[in-house]
Design an enzyme around this catalytic site. Structure first.
Site, PDB file in Angstrom:
ATOM      1  NE  ARG A 157      32.796   1.358  23.400  1.00  0.00           N
ATOM      2  CZ  ARG A 157      32.123   1.111  24.495  1.00  0.00           C
ATOM      3  NH1 ARG A 157      30.827   1.387  24.546  1.00  0.00           N
ATOM      4  NH2 ARG A 157      32.710   0.598  25.555  1.00  0.00           N
ATOM      5  CG  HIS A 186      44.201  -5.548  28.445  1.00  0.00           C
ATOM      6  ND1 HIS A 186      44.068  -6.008  27.147  1.00  0.00           N
ATOM      7  CD2 HIS A 186      43.563  -4.352  28.481  1.00  0.00           C
ATOM      8  CE1 HIS A 186      43.379  -5.135  26.444  1.00  0.00           C
ATOM      9  NE2 HIS A 186      43.059  -4.111  27.226  1.00  0.00           N
ATOM     10  CE  LYS A 209      33.606  -2.230  23.195  1.00  0.00           C
ATOM     11  NZ  LYS A 209      34.854  -2.190  22.411  1.00  0.00           N
ATOM     12  CG  ASN A 262      38.713  -1.675  20.055  1.00  0.00           C
ATOM     13  OD1 ASN A 262      38.704  -1.886  21.261  1.00  0.00           O
ATOM     14  ND2 ASN A 262      37.628  -1.747  19.311  1.00  0.00           N
ATOM     15  CD  GLU A 265      43.532   0.393  27.578  1.00  0.00           C
ATOM     16  OE1 GLU A 265      43.155   1.209  26.711  1.00  0.00           O
ATOM     17  OE2 GLU A 265      43.441  -0.847  27.432  1.00  0.00           O
ATOM     18  CG  HIS A 270      42.466  -8.182  22.306  1.00  0.00           C
ATOM     19  ND1 HIS A 270      41.245  -7.746  21.860  1.00  0.00           N
ATOM     20  CD2 HIS A 270      42.685  -7.532  23.472  1.00  0.00           C
ATOM     21  CE1 HIS A 270      40.745  -6.859  22.727  1.00  0.00           C
ATOM     22  NE2 HIS A 270      41.615  -6.711  23.704  1.00  0.00           N
ATOM     23  CG  HIS A 293      42.774  -2.500  22.662  1.00  0.00           C
ATOM     24  ND1 HIS A 293      43.419  -1.288  22.753  1.00  0.00           N
ATOM     25  CD2 HIS A 293      42.217  -2.724  23.889  1.00  0.00           C
ATOM     26  CE1 HIS A 293      43.259  -0.803  23.969  1.00  0.00           C
ATOM     27  NE2 HIS A 293      42.532  -1.651  24.678  1.00  0.00           N
ATOM     28  NE  ARG A 338      14.348 -13.454  30.000  1.00  0.00           N
ATOM     29  CZ  ARG A 338      13.265 -14.084  30.430  1.00  0.00           C
ATOM     30  NH1 ARG A 338      12.466 -13.501  31.304  1.00  0.00           N
ATOM     31  NH2 ARG A 338      12.969 -15.272  29.970  1.00  0.00           N
ATOM     32  CE  LYS A 354      35.434   3.139  27.170  1.00  0.00           C
ATOM     33  NZ  LYS A 354      35.982   1.868  27.535  1.00  0.00           N
ATOM     34  CD  GLU A 384      34.006  -1.393  19.000  1.00  0.00           C
ATOM     35  OE1 GLU A 384      34.159  -1.238  20.232  1.00  0.00           O
ATOM     36  OE2 GLU A 384      34.674  -2.164  18.313  1.00  0.00           O
TER      37      GLU A 384
HETATM   38  N1  GLY Z   1      37.988  -0.620  25.692  1.00  0.00           N
HETATM   39  C1  GLY Z   1      37.415  -0.223  24.463  1.00  0.00           C
HETATM   40  C2  GLY Z   1      35.993   0.201  24.576  1.00  0.00           C
HETATM   41  O1  GLY Z   1      35.459   0.297  25.670  1.00  0.00           O
HETATM   42  O2  GLY Z   1      35.364   0.446  23.578  1.00  0.00           O
END
Ligand code: GLY
Length: 373
Positions: free
Chosen positions: A246, A271, A148, A250, A190, A257, A253, A126, A232, A242
């Site tokens: 946040r 990526h 994330k 993206n 990025e 993706h 992205h 956990r 960030k 998010e």
């Molecule tokens: N890579 C996008 C984020 O961390 O929200």
């Protein structure tokens, strides 16, 4: 060794706040940085074969200097490692070595290792503690910061995961000097993202310093890492899980993706390479629906290309890409709610926003124009 001065950025999340250490030579000082947070004088390192070959000895020497024992789990490199079977085998391996909840696991590698290890740390008993030790530019400026964690599923990228913050990020600038060119360019995607989102001054800095960034000039890169981490950290501190802003991170992205999934997350397309093209697509789509000007699109495309990234879907590695398949993959994006697709679009350079009502028919017309010969 790189001579840039040390920089520290804090991700402010109350009791779960943590620092990002940015400087040259940090791997050999890892023991000194980590020791204060350890309850037992040992760590578990999860890494990949490439990083192990190049940097593991330096990290372990840094730990030995502070009498910290380390157990190592070495995984295959590449996006395919972010899967259920490796999640299971990594958890089993750590438990077989006696890992418990007070132990700290080091995610030592690029985004793949960071995402998988963060998830392992969140699930094992956990939740055990973890520190991100990112070894690529992309992971230093994006994936190691913000909590994330995820693996991929057949349904799409990063669909199985947790928000799980690390206790520290150690971003050694020396490791960027040994990065393959493709990895460097992927990371620069990025970096420029932060300029395109909401920082036109940083975008200009990148335009003016593209050559130095491509040449991995240590001071220019360290400055780019600092500004990116500050951006960030600011966004994550405001919206950790998010619910709103946040999502701006993206930018490009959702397109990216879909491109990655279309080629099966294979090694042909990194990526960051997909993100470079995805951001150009986001600007072109914004222009197609009259949000931004042709000059903005040209400026964004030129800057992305100057970083060694492809902007045209038709020339992108891993193709050819097909419009209907891309749209279908985009509909599986995590930001899609009740069949309504959300995209990060732009009203100009540094003026991105979250568009929650994307018209799928319009988007398909656009994707057809992007992929047609
Ligand atoms: N890579 C996008 C984020 O961390 O929200």
């Amino acid at each position: 060794m790189v001579q840039n001065s040390a920089k520290q950025v804090t991700v402010a999340l109350g009791e779960r706040s943590y620092d990002i250490h940015i400087a040259a030579g940090l791997l050999s000082r890892a023991g000194e940085l980590i020791k204060p947070i350890l309850k037992q004088q040992r760590v578990f390192i999860v890494t990949d074969e490439n990083v192990a070959k190049t940097h593991l000895e330096t990290l372990q020497n840094g730990l030995v200097q502070e009498n910290i024992e380390s157990f190592v789990e070495i995984l295959p490199p590449g996006e395919a490692t972010k899967c259920y079977s490796i999640l299971e085998s990594t958890i089993d391996a750590l438990m077989a070595q006696g890992a418990d909840r007070n132990d700290v696991v080091l995610a030592f590698g690029g985004g793949v290792i960071g995402d998988l290890t963060g998830l392992v740390a969140g699930l094992l008993k956990r939740g055990m503690r973890f520190v991100q030790v990112p070894t690529t530019l992309l992971s230093q400026v994006d994936s190691s910061v913000g909590g994330k964690t995820a693996i991929n599923s057949k349904m799409g990228k990063n669909l199985i995961g947790l928000f799980n913050q690390p206790e520290m990020v150690i971003a050694d600038q020396d490791v960027l000097q040994t990065l393959p060119v493709r990895e460097l360019c992927a990371g620069l995607a990025e970096v420029i993202k932060y300029g395109l989102i909401d920082d036109p001054d940083f975008f200009e800095f990148i335009e003016q310093n593209a050559e130095k960034l491509n040449a991995a000039d240590p001071d220019t890169l360290a400055e780019a890492v600092r500004v990116s981490c500050e951006a960030k950290a600011r966004i994550v501190s405001e919206d950790e899980t998010e619910r709103g802003k946040r999502a701006l991170l993206n930018l490009g992205h959702t397109f990216a993706h879909a491109l990655e999934r279309a080629n099966g997350f294979g090694p042909a397309l990194l990526h960051g390479e997909a993100v470079g093209t995805g951001m150009a697509m986001a600007y072109r789509y914004s222009k197609a629906i009259d949000l931004c000007s042709g000059q903005d699109v040209t400026r964004a495309e030129k800057a992305i290309a100057a970083l060694g990234l492809e902007t045209d879907v038709r020339n992108l590695a891993g193709g050819p890409y097909e419009a209907n398949a891309l749209l279908e993959h985009m509909m599986h994006d995590k930001k899609t709610e009740q069949g309504r697709l959300t995209l990060i679009l732009a009203k100009g350079i540094g003026q991105s926003y979250i568009e929650k009502n994307v018209d799928a028919d319009n988007l398909l017309v656009f994707l057809n124009s992007e992929t047609a010969d």
